[in-house]
Scaffold this motif. Structure first.
Motif, PDB file in Angstrom:
ATOM      1  N   VAL A   1      53.915  33.218  39.511  1.00  0.00           N
ATOM      2  CA  VAL A   1      53.228  32.334  38.652  1.00  0.00           C
ATOM      3  C   VAL A   1      51.938  32.795  37.957  1.00  0.00           C
ATOM      4  CG1 VAL A   1      52.013  29.861  38.140  1.00  0.00           C
ATOM      5  CG2 VAL A   1      54.276  30.110  39.370  1.00  0.00           C
ATOM      6  N   SER A   2      51.484  33.713  38.700  1.00  0.00           N
ATOM      7  CA  SER A   2      50.220  34.580  38.137  1.00  0.00           C
ATOM      8  C   SER A   2      50.714  35.597  37.167  1.00  0.00           C
ATOM      9  CB  SER A   2      49.321  35.018  39.366  1.00  0.00           C
ATOM     10  OG  SER A   2      49.115  34.150  40.290  1.00  0.00           O
ATOM     11  N   ALA A   3      51.752  36.296  37.515  1.00  0.00           N
ATOM     12  CA  ALA A   3      52.040  37.271  36.717  1.00  0.00           C
ATOM     13  C   ALA A   3      52.644  36.619  35.427  1.00  0.00           C
ATOM     14  CB  ALA A   3      53.034  38.094  37.271  1.00  0.00           C
ATOM     15  N   CYS A   4      53.451  35.429  35.532  1.00  0.00           N
ATOM     16  CA  CYS A   4      53.633  34.856  34.323  1.00  0.00           C
ATOM     17  C   CYS A   4      52.428  34.524  33.357  1.00  0.00           C
ATOM     18  CB  CYS A   4      54.679  33.657  34.442  1.00  0.00           C
ATOM     19  SG  CYS A   4      56.217  34.125  35.217  1.00  0.00           S
ATOM     20  N   TYR A   5      51.424  33.960  34.214  1.00  0.00           N
ATOM     21  CA  TYR A   5      50.204  33.400  33.145  1.00  0.00           C
ATOM     22  C   TYR A   5      49.585  34.677  32.707  1.00  0.00           C
ATOM     23  CZ  TYR A   5      45.648  31.895  32.620  1.00  0.00           C
ATOM     24  OH  TYR A   5      44.408  31.657  32.137  1.00  0.00           O
ATOM     25  N   VAL A   6      49.622  35.834  33.326  1.00  0.00           N
ATOM     26  CA  VAL A   6      49.111  36.957  32.707  1.00  0.00           C
ATOM     27  C   VAL A   6      49.784  37.380  31.498  1.00  0.00           C
ATOM     28  CG1 VAL A   6      48.297  39.486  33.129  1.00  0.00           C
ATOM     29  CG2 VAL A   6      47.709  37.751  34.861  1.00  0.00           C
ATOM     30  N   PHE A   7      51.055  37.531  31.635  1.00  0.00           N
ATOM     31  CA  PHE A   7      51.994  37.603  30.380  1.00  0.00           C
ATOM     32  C   PHE A   7      51.858  36.840  29.399  1.00  0.00           C
ATOM     33  CE2 PHE A   7      56.170  38.067  28.447  1.00  0.00           C
ATOM     34  CZ  PHE A   7      56.386  39.206  28.233  1.00  0.00           C
ATOM     35  N   TYR A   8      51.834  35.603  29.751  1.00  0.00           N
ATOM     36  CA  TYR A   8      51.650  34.265  28.657  1.00  0.00           C
ATOM     37  C   TYR A   8      50.260  34.321  27.773  1.00  0.00           C
ATOM     38  CZ  TYR A   8      50.745  29.978  26.435  1.00  0.00           C
ATOM     39  OH  TYR A   8      50.474  28.912  25.517  1.00  0.00           O
TER      40      TYR A   8
ATOM     41  N   SER B   1      47.862  47.280  51.995  1.00  0.00           N
ATOM     42  CA  SER B   1      48.717  47.535  50.822  1.00  0.00           C
ATOM     43  C   SER B   1      48.643  46.088  50.097  1.00  0.00           C
ATOM     44  CB  SER B   1      50.188  48.079  51.113  1.00  0.00           C
ATOM     45  OG  SER B   1      50.788  47.240  51.883  1.00  0.00           O
ATOM     46  N   ASP B   2      48.835  44.801  50.928  1.00  0.00           N
ATOM     47  CA  ASP B   2      49.108  43.863  50.082  1.00  0.00           C
ATOM     48  C   ASP B   2      47.778  43.221  49.591  1.00  0.00           C
ATOM     49  OD1 ASP B   2      51.726  43.676  50.660  1.00  0.00           O
ATOM     50  OD2 ASP B   2      51.797  42.181  52.265  1.00  0.00           O
ATOM     51  N   SER B   3      46.741  43.621  50.455  1.00  0.00           N
ATOM     52  CA  SER B   3      45.193  42.972  50.300  1.00  0.00           C
ATOM     53  C   SER B   3      45.031  43.977  48.864  1.00  0.00           C
ATOM     54  CB  SER B   3      44.403  43.453  51.263  1.00  0.00           C
ATOM     55  OG  SER B   3      44.734  42.703  52.473  1.00  0.00           O
ATOM     56  N   VAL B   4      44.955  45.302  48.740  1.00  0.00           N
ATOM     57  CA  VAL B   4      44.886  45.813  47.439  1.00  0.00           C
ATOM     58  C   VAL B   4      45.491  45.420  46.257  1.00  0.00           C
ATOM     59  CG1 VAL B   4      44.780  48.103  46.395  1.00  0.00           C
ATOM     60  CG2 VAL B   4      44.258  47.932  48.867  1.00  0.00           C
ATOM     61  N   ALA B   5      46.865  45.232  46.435  1.00  0.00           N
ATOM     62  CA  ALA B   5      47.435  44.625  45.165  1.00  0.00           C
ATOM     63  C   ALA B   5      47.231  43.267  44.669  1.00  0.00           C
ATOM     64  CB  ALA B   5      49.243  44.580  45.640  1.00  0.00           C
ATOM     65  N   LEU B   6      46.534  42.446  45.902  1.00  0.00           N
ATOM     66  CA  LEU B   6      46.223  41.098  45.435  1.00  0.00           C
ATOM     67  C   LEU B   6      44.730  41.027  44.706  1.00  0.00           C
ATOM     68  CD1 LEU B   6      47.129  39.007  48.507  1.00  0.00           C
ATOM     69  CD2 LEU B   6      48.247  39.022  46.323  1.00  0.00           C
ATOM     70  N   TYR B   7      43.911  42.149  45.289  1.00  0.00           N
ATOM     71  CA  TYR B   7      42.931  42.187  44.627  1.00  0.00           C
ATOM     72  C   TYR B   7      42.762  42.744  43.224  1.00  0.00           C
ATOM     73  CZ  TYR B   7      38.226  44.556  43.609  1.00  0.00           C
ATOM     74  OH  TYR B   7      36.986  44.923  43.160  1.00  0.00           O
ATOM     75  N   ALA B   8      43.798  43.812  42.678  1.00  0.00           N
ATOM     76  CA  ALA B   8      44.219  44.141  41.631  1.00  0.00           C
ATOM     77  C   ALA B   8      44.540  42.884  40.618  1.00  0.00           C
ATOM     78  CB  ALA B   8      45.164  45.499  41.551  1.00  0.00           C
ATOM     79  N   PHE B   9      45.536  42.055  41.246  1.00  0.00           N
ATOM     80  CA  PHE B   9      45.827  40.850  40.541  1.00  0.00           C
ATOM     81  C   PHE B   9      44.585  40.122  39.984  1.00  0.00           C
ATOM     82  CE2 PHE B   9      50.460  40.155  40.984  1.00  0.00           C
ATOM     83  CZ  PHE B   9      50.754  39.650  39.632  1.00  0.00           C
ATOM     84  N   GLY B  10      43.825  39.786  41.070  1.00  0.00           N
ATOM     85  CA  GLY B  10      42.727  38.981  40.687  1.00  0.00           C
ATOM     86  C   GLY B  10      41.951  39.737  39.610  1.00  0.00           C
ATOM     87  N   LEU B  11      41.554  40.869  39.659  1.00  0.00           N
ATOM     88  CA  LEU B  11      40.752  41.622  38.617  1.00  0.00           C
ATOM     89  C   LEU B  11      41.469  41.703  37.174  1.00  0.00           C
ATOM     90  CD1 LEU B  11      39.635  45.055  40.484  1.00  0.00           C
ATOM     91  CD2 LEU B  11      38.078  42.790  39.953  1.00  0.00           C
ATOM     92  N   ILE B  12      42.973  41.585  37.157  1.00  0.00           N
ATOM     93  CA  ILE B  12      43.391  41.420  35.995  1.00  0.00           C
ATOM     94  C   ILE B  12      43.487  39.930  35.501  1.00  0.00           C
ATOM     95  CG2 ILE B  12      45.915  41.445  34.931  1.00  0.00           C
ATOM     96  CD1 ILE B  12      46.769  43.683  36.787  1.00  0.00           C
ATOM     97  N   SER B  13      43.676  38.946  36.205  1.00  0.00           N
ATOM     98  CA  SER B  13      43.578  37.733  35.855  1.00  0.00           C
ATOM     99  C   SER B  13      41.916  37.394  35.279  1.00  0.00           C
ATOM    100  CB  SER B  13      43.724  36.655  36.913  1.00  0.00           C
ATOM    101  OG  SER B  13      44.895  36.983  37.700  1.00  0.00           O
ATOM    102  N   LYS B  14      40.912  37.980  36.207  1.00  0.00           N
ATOM    103  CA  LYS B  14      39.445  37.664  35.657  1.00  0.00           C
ATOM    104  C   LYS B  14      39.240  38.221  34.321  1.00  0.00           C
ATOM    105  CE  LYS B  14      34.959  38.152  37.212  1.00  0.00           C
ATOM    106  NZ  LYS B  14      33.956  38.679  38.225  1.00  0.00           N
ATOM    107  N   ALA B  15      40.024  39.582  33.949  1.00  0.00           N
ATOM    108  CA  ALA B  15      39.739  40.028  32.845  1.00  0.00           C
ATOM    109  C   ALA B  15      40.530  39.534  31.745  1.00  0.00           C
ATOM    110  CB  ALA B  15      40.334  41.880  32.760  1.00  0.00           C
TER     111      ALA B  15
END
Length: 597
Positions: free
Chosen positions: A117-124, A45-59
């Motif tokens: 910090v990653s979520a804040c960066y994506v939001f920014y 569950s944590d790995s899948v969420a982190l993977y999705a986080f990475g895809l969002i950041s890359k996009a």
């Protein structure tokens, strides 16, 4: 990339739902086919969420995706990021899969900082013209609260923090000089002495012959708070011991086990779930804020003009929002219907109106959790399996795999390349097959509970000081031999019981119980024949299959068990013919009644 992100974020939601509803099952079942999927989902569950986080950041870095406008896609991705914080916060029903996970709270704290910090960066990155800024902020608040709550639950359940929280404040003890002066003055004035200040003021349910469900939960919660220091090797006072003994001595075996059942359920929730931080004033506040933010985010997104968003992305967003709301309300139902709620209400009733309202609510909850409720509700509210796991030495050797299968496996492995052989050697196939064919469960019954409880009460009656308690705990069957009708004939057996290690003694008594069980078949002269065998097989199960519960003998116990198995195999191979082996595999216990044994 967009397809991968859609699948990943929906998979993350599905894993959260699976863990919320099925994690409590491991309190009642320890089968590998239940624990393995739960363990896998907990890790993945944590790995899948982190993977999705990475895809969002890359996009976000690449400036969007190819199948939708850049700005709309980026805004929607920024809205999806807080959902991953919500998922990383973990479900209410499982924060730790094992006790070691609680000790890794520092790692989770570091991950919390990085992901925030990653979520804040994506939001920014999507602030410019973002139509979803309001629901994104609301979801960010709700997800952050959940993630912080998970880290705090792990921190509070860690050994050091739990021990520090249970340490009492420095106490110089009663001022005996002043107390005696007061007692003397009261005696001279013919005044009834008051209760000494060091005595406990807890009044248990000694006057009740049978305990109702509400009293069981109340008493279990009291003793849970009193004795949870045992989890971290803290001692308790002799006053606590005396009050506990007084309470259980006045109880029936059924009521005593009901209290212990609820008490152990509180211990489980403290170590493996978020119950300890939810069932407190700050916990109620953070739950209300988290749920309120999620509901408000759904309402804000629903009234929003969705022009420019891909239809599939809108549907996925609705799925995430409705799924989050549904899971939050499911958790709310679990919180309301838990034993913690009943215990908290029972201990906080102070005036007439709250007493009346609380009593009505508790009666409703107890009816919901009673045996007369529907089967599905009983399954969800059950505290344990009401069964006893079994493992038998003789049965495991009679049902062992033929030697030619082991030789075939070994020969086949030697023919494979080394890079295939080494990974396969790590898979415990023999242990897995052994679990499938040798382990079983027996239903728990009141007769078994009465035998255990009566024996404990007899032992407790002679535990007057520390020395007698040590002798009682080190007896290992000495009591049984000395109190038999043929006590003098059993004196020759005492050295084999008293002068051996615990694991050796356990194996000896297991074999002796098995032989007596299969030779003395007259149940009219022995009321405890079946229950003694169930206890014997359960103790061996703990030693072999759950060595963590007997950590002091885990290593040497396994070695001695293997040696005993080898000796048993040699005995059967020498004494029994091929026809006997065929008969034994069909009926494992027929050999005990033969002259060969």
């Amino acid at each position: 990339m967009k397809l991968n992100l859609r699948v990943a974020i929906l998979a993350s939601l599905a894993l959260q739902a699976f863990l919320i509803f099925f994690a409590p099952v491991r309190k009642r079942r320890s089968n590998w086919w239940i624990t393995t999927p739960l363990w896998s989902a907990y890790l993945v569950s944590d790995s899948v969420a982190l993977y999705a986080f990475g895809l969002i950041s890359k996009a976000q870095i690449n400036g969007g995706t190819s199948d939708s406008p850049v700005d709309a896609s980026g805004h929607l991705l920024a809205f999806w990021a807080p959902f991953l914080l919500l998922h990383l916060g973990g479900p209410f029903t499982i924060t730790a899969f094992s006790l070691e996970d609680n000790e890794l709270w520092g790692r989770h704290l570091l991950n919390l900082s990085i992901h925030l910090v990653s979520a804040c960066y994506v939001f920014y990155q999507s602030l410019s013209g973002n139509k979803l800024i309001v629901p994104s902020i609301l979801m960010f608040i709700g997800g952050s609260i959940k993630y912080i709550a998970r880290t705090r639950a792990l921190y509070l359940a860690s050994f050091r923090m739990l021990r520090d929280s249970l340490l009492p404040s420095p106490d110089p003890g009663p001022n005996y000089a002043k107390i005696m002066e007061g007692c003397i003055a009261q005696e001279e004035a013919n005044i009834q002495p008051l209760i000494a200040p060091w005595q406990s003021h807890h009044v248990g349910a000694e006057g009740e012959k049978f305990l109702d469900d509400r009293t069981v939960i109340k008493e279990a919660f009291f003793y849970f708070k009193k004795f949870k220091g045992l989890l971290v090797d803290l001692i308790f006072s002799f006053h606590d011991r005396d009050h506990s003994m007084q309470f259980f001595n006045s109880r029936t075996a059924k009521d005593a086990f009901r209290v212990i059942e609820v008490e152990l359920n509180f211990f489980y929730d403290l170590l493996y779930t978020k119950s300890a931080i939810v069932h407190c004033p700050s916990g109620y506040i953070y739950r209300a804020i988290s749920v309120g933010c999620i509901v408000a985010a759904f309402a804000s997104f629903h009234v929003l003009n969705k022009h420019g968003f891909h239809e599939y992305d809108v549907q996925i967003t609705y799925t995430l929002l409705l799924g989050a709301i549904g899971l939050e309300f499911a958790i709310l139902g679990m919180v309301i219907c838990s034993d913690w709620t009943i215990a908290k209400i029972g201990t906080s009733e102070k005036h007439g109106r709250s007493l009346f309202i609380g009593s009505i609510f508790i009666k409703f909850l107890l009816k919901f959790k009673s045996e007369s409720s529907p089967f599905a509700l009983r399954i969800l509210s059950a505290r344990w399996s009401k069964s006893v796991s079994q493992y038998n030495l003789i049965d495991s050797r009679l049902r062992r795999w033929p030697k030619w299968i082991d030789k075939l496996i070994d020969a086949r492995l030697r023919k494979w390349p080394r890079w295939i052989e080494e990974p396969l050697s790590l898979i415990p196939l023999r242990e897995l097959f052994d679990d499938l064919k040798s382990g079983w469960v027996e239903p728990y019954n009141d007769k078994l509970g009465e035998l255990i409880f009566d024996e404990l009460k007899q032992k407790a009656s002679i535990a007057n000081d520390l020395q007698s308690i040590k002798e009682m705990c080190a007896a290992r069957g000495k009591w049984a031999l000395e109190h038999t009708k043929t006590g003098e004939d059993c004196e020759m057996l005492l050295p084999f019981i008293c002068d051996v290690d615990y694991d050796d003694s356990l194996l000896l008594w297991h074999i002796a119980t098995e032989l007596c069980y299969n030779t003395d078949t007259d149940e009219s002269t022995n009321d405890h024949r079946e229950t003694s065998k169930i206890l014997s097989d359960y103790m061996l199960y703990l030693m072999i299959k759950q060595p963590g519960m007997m950590s002091a003998l885990a290593g040497i116990g396994q070695i001695r068990f293997q040696d005993t198995c080898a000796e048993t195999d040699r005995f059967f191979d020498d004494k029994l013919s091929d026809n006997d082996h065929i008969c034994l595999r069909k009926s494992p216990f027929c050999s005990y009644r033969s002259e060969a044994c």
